[in-house]
Design an enzyme around this catalytic site. Structure first.
Site, mmCIF file in Angstrom:
data_model
loop_
_atom_site.group_PDB
_atom_site.id
_atom_site.type_symbol
_atom_site.label_atom_id
_atom_site.label_comp_id
_atom_site.label_asym_id
_atom_site.label_seq_id
_atom_site.Cartn_x
_atom_site.Cartn_y
_atom_site.Cartn_z
ATOM 1 N N GLU A 158 -2.166 3.310 -6.808
ATOM 2 C CA GLU A 158 -2.007 4.510 -7.641
ATOM 3 C C GLU A 158 -1.223 4.186 -8.901
ATOM 4 O OE1 GLU A 158 -0.411 7.016 -4.561
ATOM 5 O OE2 GLU A 158 -2.376 7.017 -3.572
ATOM 6 N N SER B 77 -5.232 5.414 5.233
ATOM 7 C CA SER B 77 -5.594 6.370 6.291
ATOM 8 C C SER B 77 -5.186 5.899 7.688
ATOM 9 C CB SER B 77 -7.091 6.698 6.221
ATOM 10 O OG SER B 77 -7.406 7.277 4.957
ATOM 11 N N GLU C 75 -4.161 -2.780 1.004
ATOM 12 C CA GLU C 75 -4.599 -1.390 0.997
ATOM 13 C C GLU C 75 -5.919 -1.266 0.233
ATOM 14 O OE1 GLU C 75 -1.089 1.477 1.614
ATOM 15 O OE2 GLU C 75 -1.172 1.021 -0.498
ATOM 16 N N GLY D 220 0.632 6.718 4.163
ATOM 17 C CA GLY D 220 0.847 7.814 3.226
ATOM 18 C C GLY D 220 0.862 9.143 3.954
ATOM 19 N N GLY D 221 -0.279 9.830 3.945
ATOM 20 C CA GLY D 221 -0.380 11.184 4.478
ATOM 21 C C GLY D 221 0.243 11.369 5.855
ATOM 22 N N GLY E 229 -5.959 7.730 1.346
ATOM 23 C CA GLY E 229 -6.024 9.179 1.222
ATOM 24 C C GLY E 229 -7.419 9.750 1.410
ATOM 25 N N HIS F 264 1.425 -0.624 -6.084
ATOM 26 C CA HIS F 264 0.547 0.311 -5.366
ATOM 27 C C HIS F 264 -0.662 0.649 -6.245
ATOM 28 C CE1 HIS F 264 -0.941 3.898 -3.387
ATOM 29 N NE2 HIS F 264 -0.280 3.506 -2.317
ATOM 30 N N ASN G 49 5.147 5.987 3.078
ATOM 31 C CA ASN G 49 5.166 6.181 1.628
ATOM 32 C C ASN G 49 4.973 7.667 1.359
ATOM 33 O OD1 ASN G 49 4.709 6.238 -1.109
ATOM 34 N ND2 ASN G 49 2.814 5.021 -1.057
ATOM 35 N N TRP G 50 6.070 8.327 0.997
ATOM 36 C CA TRP G 50 6.015 9.780 0.849
ATOM 37 C C TRP G 50 5.396 10.203 -0.481
ATOM 38 C CZ3 TRP G 50 11.646 11.179 2.951
ATOM 39 C CH2 TRP G 50 11.696 10.836 4.304
ATOM 40 N N LYS G 51 5.152 9.243 -1.363
ATOM 41 C CA LYS G 51 4.517 9.514 -2.676
ATOM 42 C C LYS G 51 5.227 10.675 -3.379
ATOM 43 C CE LYS G 51 0.264 7.465 -1.033
ATOM 44 N NZ LYS G 51 -1.211 7.442 -1.055
HETATM 45 P P1 PGA Z 1 -2.781 7.108 3.128
HETATM 46 O O1 PGA Z 1 -1.981 6.319 1.968
HETATM 47 O O2 PGA Z 1 -2.155 6.697 4.439
HETATM 48 O O3 PGA Z 1 -2.565 8.571 2.816
HETATM 49 O O4 PGA Z 1 -4.203 6.694 3.027
HETATM 50 C C1 PGA Z 1 -1.595 4.993 2.142
HETATM 51 C C2 PGA Z 1 -0.883 4.492 0.902
HETATM 52 O O5 PGA Z 1 -1.281 4.813 -0.207
HETATM 53 O O6 PGA Z 1 0.115 3.741 1.012
#
Ligand code: PGA
Length: 254
Positions: free
Chosen positions: A98, A214, A168, A235-236, A174, A96, A10-12
């Protein structure tokens, strides 16, 4: 029951179109030899079409990070499942945390999006997860299974079977703080038990449940060793080809 692992990046809100194409090509090249897993990347909406074209001849699939449920109409700023299908997008992340936290996404909206995506042949990655306060209050399992029931409310058993659920925990996204494999497995098992209540054991055993929060090359293996963890939403650590490929390759190192 063996489920094919699905690793999604997930490149956000990161990477220009040019940077997205570069990363997509690098992911394709580095992951090409891992034929026993599904690999998915989720660029911003602007880069979706170009990335889908770049990856058209590869096994790497493309996901959107959100969509609206209507196919078209007076919904300024939205994109639809029909647009995603037209652009060659195979998956769409919905719900998600967010989006729930910052953009008012509701369980009801997630259910409508899941329905609309299936109508267009785009498969949903349905995100659920609890806050730290909810975990501390002992509400994790009831909250998460409630989100799962709500999100799947409009799907048939066959549609649910090919959808993905992503667990999640919000406190792990994050933050560098990963749920322990045991903490994650407990919730994944509860999600699968809920899916079995809804659709029966055979369907529940087919549905892939990703863990997200994470995930890194260094912790993916112990997470994936849990019986009900079938993949990762990353994500990251998906923002460089090396670290994402390290996650995709979790089996190869055995
Ligand atoms: P993260 O994000 O790996 O940076 O914790 C995961 C996500 O939000 O899908």
């Amino acid at each position: 029951m063996s489920r094919r692992p699905i690793l999604a990046g997930n490149w956000k809100l990161n990477l220009t179109v040019r940077e997205s194409l570069e990363l997509a090509s690098a992911v394709r090249d580095k992951c090409a030899r891992h034929r026993d897993v599904d690999v998915v990347v989720a660029p911003t909406h602007l880069a979706l079409h170009a990335v889908a074209q770049r990856l058209a001849d590869s096994p790497v699939r493309v996901a959107a990070q959100n969509c609206h449920w209507a196919d078209q109409g007076a919904f300024t700023g939205e994109i639809s499942p029909a647009h995603l299908a037209d652009a060659g997008v195979a998956w769409c992340i919905i719900g998600h945390s967010e989006r729930r936290q910052f953009f008012g996404e509701t369980d009801d909206g997630v259910a409508k999006k899941a329905r609309a995506l299936h109508d267009r042949g785009v498969l949903p990655i349905i995100c659920v997860g609890e806050s730290l306060d909810q975990r501390d209050a002992g509400q994790t399992l009831s909250w998460v299974t409630g989100q799962v029931k709500a999100a799947l409310a409009e799907l048939t058993a066959d549609e649910a079977a090919v959808s993905v659920v992503a667990y999640e925990p919000i406190w792990a996204i994050g933050t560098g703080r990963t749920a322990s494999p045991e903490q994650a497995q407990e919730v994944h098992a509860a999600i699968r038990a809920t899916l079995a209540e809804l659709y029966g054991r055979a369907i529940a055993d087919r549905i892939r449940i990703q863990y997200g929060g994470s995930v890194k090359p260094s912790n993916v293996k112990t997470l994936m060793a849990q019986p009900d963890i079938d993949g990762a939403l990353v994500g990251g650590a998906s923002l460089t080809a090396d670290s994402f490929a390290g996650i995709v390759a979790h089996r190869a190192e055995d």
